[in-house]
Design an enzyme around this catalytic site. Sequence first.
Site, PDB file in Angstrom:
ATOM      1  CB  SER A  93      -0.939  -0.038   1.210  1.00 14.97           C
ATOM      2  OG  SER A  93      -1.805   1.059   1.201  1.00 14.97           O
ATOM      3  CG  ASP A 231      -2.490   4.071  -1.446  1.00 14.64           C
ATOM      4  OD1 ASP A 231      -3.234   4.077  -2.456  1.00 14.64           O
ATOM      5  OD2 ASP A 231      -2.627   3.243  -0.527  1.00 14.64           O
ATOM      6  CG  ASP A 233      -2.916  -0.415  -2.326  1.00 19.27           C
ATOM      7  OD1 ASP A 233      -2.672   0.727  -1.884  1.00 19.27           O
ATOM      8  OD2 ASP A 233      -3.666  -1.215  -1.733  1.00 19.27           O
ATOM      9  CG  ASP A 235      -6.205   1.161  -0.828  1.00 16.39           C
ATOM     10  OD1 ASP A 235      -5.242   1.940  -0.950  1.00 16.39           O
ATOM     11  OD2 ASP A 235      -6.296   0.335   0.098  1.00 16.39           O
TER      12      ASP A 235
END
Length: 439
Positions: A93, A231, A233, A235
């Site tokens: 992440s 960020d 990833d 999400d």
Amino acid sequence: MSLFGTNGVRGIANEELTAELALDLGRVIATLKPGKVAVACDTRISSQMLKSAVLAGIMSAGSDAIDLGVAPTPALQFYAKENRIPGVVVTASHNPREYNGIKFVQENGAEFFREMDEESERVYLSKKFRTASWSEVGRLVNDDCIQRYVNAIVETVELSKRYRVVVDCGNGASCFTSPEILRALGCEVYSINAHPDGRFPARNPEPVERELELLKKAVVDFKADFGVAHDGDADRAVFVNEKGEFVSEDAMLALMARYYVEKNNGGIVVTPVSSSRCVEDVVKKAGGEIVYTAVGSPVVAKVMMEKKAIFGGEGNGGLIFPEHLLARDGGMSIAKVLQLIDETEKKLSELIAEIPRYHMIKGKVECRNREKLLSVLRKEFPEANQIDGVRLDFEDGWILIRPSGTEPIARIYAEGRERRRAEELYNEGVRILKRALES
Ligand code: MG
């Protein structure tokens, strides 16, 4: 639990998070949920190595492993939901580049809830994995989750004009989706750091304000309607307004919460106890109801599901649009901000100015006895919100004291209308904490 944290397993790649551990985690999910498992990863240097091990673990347990390649976490989650199969995402992440992580996803697209991670850890520790005979080993299937994810987002929004947007992908997984979402929505797109690169040469994967100077400048130089950064990833999404000013994540959470409550004529909004009071203020004023949870996105999603919430999210840029996916979604956040600007015909800075301002201070104090601190505080403040640590609410602010589950520290959050009040409350929080530790 020792292995699984708030968001799955995290650690430095090839030191803490090794190929062996990834292999075993692949065996764990295929043992718990036999059949098919989808796997995707972010752009980190170690991600392909760890993903390959996860895929091997799944197949060794007799399940088919679906390799979705590099994709944002919400794209994998949307694929899991659409196909009703569990998933695994290899990502750390927002953590620095040397880290990686492995997170499990349910068939409904939500992250594993805490009790599911606990079960996973039990299976991992027992080493009682399913093992297929030579002829029953699972197949490796290649598939794509990007196009369906992008289309599903684009279908939800219709814009009346062409907007100009700068997107900072941070060399992460959003390189494959966010510029495409914006283009498909008819925007004039300027992308920066938009080639996948696991060394993250331009900035850290965590999109904090100090990392976004280039984005701020680009928004001003290109006279864009806003800027957005993700960020690693994707999400999470954070925004910069048309003046090049960073938008506080709490204010964006409140703005979107208000929009959803107004659109639905009420409804429940779910957020952790660490979120700014501004969210509760606008939700209540718009006729909605706020429900607080412990900190961490899986529990927010779980409570949203149980309460049939219309919207939820965290004060770090993680917004959850449950009609689309019961998980934080950076790509959908962009689409919804565009929709909001389009419907209100207001600039992002004007919309944010409508959200009440608070000052929040966060800090930490050493604390080696989590259980004792909690029991002393709970006894001392029986009326306090005790969902996660102890939260004391006042007319003009609040204090939250939260001992960490993984580190020997307790976090203190304080928020007030004025900076001075926030400082006062913070100092009060430190006093309460120290007194409890000494008792
Ligand atoms: Mg993330």
